[in-house]
Design an enzyme around this catalytic site. Structure first.
Site, PDB file in Angstrom:
ATOM      1  N   SER A 176     189.012 -61.373 -51.440  1.00 38.54           N
ATOM      2  CA  SER A 176     188.880 -61.035 -52.856  1.00 38.54           C
ATOM      3  C   SER A 176     190.224 -60.611 -53.456  1.00 38.54           C
ATOM      4  O   SER A 176     191.193 -61.355 -53.393  1.00 38.54           O
ATOM      5  CB  SER A 176     187.808 -59.954 -53.024  1.00 38.54           C
ATOM      6  OG  SER A 176     187.507 -59.745 -54.384  1.00 38.54           O
ATOM      7  N   ASP A 360     180.381 -69.170 -54.116  1.00 32.75           N
ATOM      8  CA  ASP A 360     180.974 -68.047 -54.849  1.00 32.75           C
ATOM      9  C   ASP A 360     181.358 -68.501 -56.250  1.00 32.75           C
ATOM     10  O   ASP A 360     182.114 -69.458 -56.414  1.00 32.75           O
ATOM     11  CB  ASP A 360     182.214 -67.547 -54.100  1.00 32.75           C
ATOM     12  CG  ASP A 360     182.948 -66.429 -54.834  1.00 32.75           C
ATOM     13  OD1 ASP A 360     182.312 -65.727 -55.646  1.00 32.75           O
ATOM     14  OD2 ASP A 360     184.153 -66.259 -54.571  1.00 32.75           O
ATOM     15  N   HIS A 413     181.129 -64.777 -51.848  1.00 33.61           N
ATOM     16  CA  HIS A 413     182.451 -64.210 -52.103  1.00 33.61           C
ATOM     17  C   HIS A 413     183.048 -63.519 -50.882  1.00 33.61           C
ATOM     18  O   HIS A 413     184.267 -63.449 -50.743  1.00 33.61           O
ATOM     19  CB  HIS A 413     182.345 -63.219 -53.264  1.00 33.61           C
ATOM     20  CG  HIS A 413     183.654 -62.722 -53.776  1.00 33.61           C
ATOM     21  ND1 HIS A 413     184.641 -63.572 -54.229  1.00 33.61           N
ATOM     22  CD2 HIS A 413     184.153 -61.462 -53.907  1.00 33.61           C
ATOM     23  CE1 HIS A 413     185.685 -62.856 -54.625  1.00 33.61           C
ATOM     24  NE2 HIS A 413     185.423 -61.579 -54.430  1.00 33.61           N
TER      25      HIS A 413
END
Length: 435
Positions: A176, A360, A413
């Site tokens: 991330s 994602d 994600h």
């Protein structure tokens, strides 16, 4: 009575030395029996006066800690505790998803821990994340570039206290928002190895999952991703392409046609779980929610017995929060594009694994593919499926700059959506094998 000041000074020295040098954790509340791996927690002081105290969890490899790689794991946010990775993505423990009854939530062993083949430092950063704190009020607002320097200093000091790991192959890793920090950190370490810092860190490469890389690109690829996933109609997609001209999230307020179309797009997607469009967008306080263990984490880690077991400094922080900067602490995002760092690291010859959960919506795999393509490196191995037990687990491609790109089929994600597949991918790559 005259000896009291000396005793106090001695006590303070012992406390400070104990915290700074790290402490072995053999038992954790919620887990039955002794831990089946070696866990150390502690603080490393940053700065000339060491007023910044960065907290870490260190887990030795379960295979051969003397020779296995040493990884640094950074969670995203910015400002999310690294225990997110440890307990939800790639660590040897996980919270059991059981209705909270007022007692300490239970922990269970996992089968997908990256510590089966690597030593891992899970670091709480920036200052204020997790159990990391400052002894004095901060003068400067924490920032991407500032944290890169802090983490580099952390690694130098940590290795000076753990010299037995100085020769292990070192990899920086995260997911991330760490996509902004890790590439810059790799460049910082690489420069430091030549300019200032002895002994050098045995830097070999880096690993990033669904990395935020260039905000504008990451966001704009949500539209073609949504179309490819059948979240928006062909008609809306063609109209929004025509009237927005590829700029969907920083729209000129005078372009009313584009603004209306973007509004229609949000009507189709806002009720989705953007971290994995296959998973329900549910309330984490509900036991039926896939992410219910996040709710349990707050009860577990704020229990006094847990904090004592982790050797958390009692005067450091009050209530622990999983992610702090999103809520209450200022942070300067002064790296808005990490592509140049990837380019520099490629020139320096470092290996890299970039993986994307293919469902994602926050950082679509299309965005990651686009910036990798912009590096203009030739393809060594063409697009192909990678397999686990004769089943397709994702797709992969390798490039001449020692970069491997891989998708994880059905994941989102973060690795928690497909932890077993992500572990096997990691294990193959870190061992130098084809996926």
């Amino acid at each position: 009575m005259k000896s009291t000041p000396k005793l106090l000074l001695l006590l303070l020295f012992i406390i400070n030395h104990h915290v700074d040098s790290g402490s072995i954790v053999k038992f954790l509340p919620g887990f039955e029996g002794p831990l089946p791996f070696e866990l150390e927690t502690g603080y490393i002081g940053i700065g000339e006066e060491e007023d910044v105290q960065l907290f870490y969890y260190f887990i030795k490899s379960e295979r051969n800690p003397k020779e296995d790689p040493l990884l640094l794991w950074l969670s995203g946010g910015p400002g999310c505790s690294s225990i997110t990775g440890l307990l939800f993505e790639n660590g040897p423990l996980a919270l059991k998803s059981k209705v909270y009854n007022g007692s300490v939530p239970s922990l269970v062993s996992t089968t997908y821990s990256w510590t089966k083949t690597a030593n891992i430092i899970f670091l709480d950063q920036p200052i204020g994340a997790g159990f990391s704190y400052s002894r004095i009020p901060l003068i400067d607002t924490p920032s991407d570039t500032g944290e890169v320097k802090n983490i580099h200093e952390f690694l130098q000091k940590w290795l000076s206290k753990h010299p037995q790991f100085s020769s292990n192959p070192f990899y920086a890793s995260g997911d991330s928002y760490s996509g902004m920090i890790v590439p810059a950190l790799v460049q910082e370490i690489s420069k430091g190895n030549y300019i200032c810092c002895k002994p050098p860190i045995n830097l070999q490469g880096y690993i990033l999952g669904n990395p935020i890389t260039y905000f504008e690109v990451d966001q704009n690829y949500r539209i073609p991703f949504s179309h490819g996933m059948a979240l928006i109609s062909d008609e809306l997609y063609e109209s929004i392409r025509r009237d927005c001209k590829g700029n969907y999230f920083n729209v000129d307020p005078r372009n009313t046609k584009c603004l209306k179309l973007v509004e229609e797009y949000h009507k189709c997607t806002d009720e989705l779980n953007e971290f994995n469009i296959l998973s329900p967008d549910c309330d984490t306080t509900s036991p039926d929610c896939f992410l219910y263990p996040y709710y349990l984490l707050g009860y577990w880690i704020n229990d006094e017995s847990v904090r004592d077991a982790l050797h958390v400094n009692k005067s450091s922080i009050g209530k622990w929060e999983r992610c702090t900067y999103q809520n209450r602490i200022p942070y300067n995002k002064d790296i808005n594009n990490s592509i140049p760092y990837h380019m520099n690291n490629s020139i320096s010859g470092y290996r890299s694994l970039i993986y994307s959960g293919d469902h994602d919506l926050v950082v679509p795999f299309l965005a990651t593919q686009a910036w990798i393509k912009s590096l203009n490196y030739s393809i060594i191995h063409e697009w192909r499926p990678w397999m686990i037990k004769d089943q397709i687990a994702g797709y992969t491609r390798t490039y001449s700059n020692k970069m491997t790109f891989a998708t994880v089929k059905g994941s989102g994600h973060t690795a928690e959506y497909k932890p077993n597949e992500t572990f096997i991918m990691f294990q193959r790559w870190i061992s130098g094998h084809d996926l």
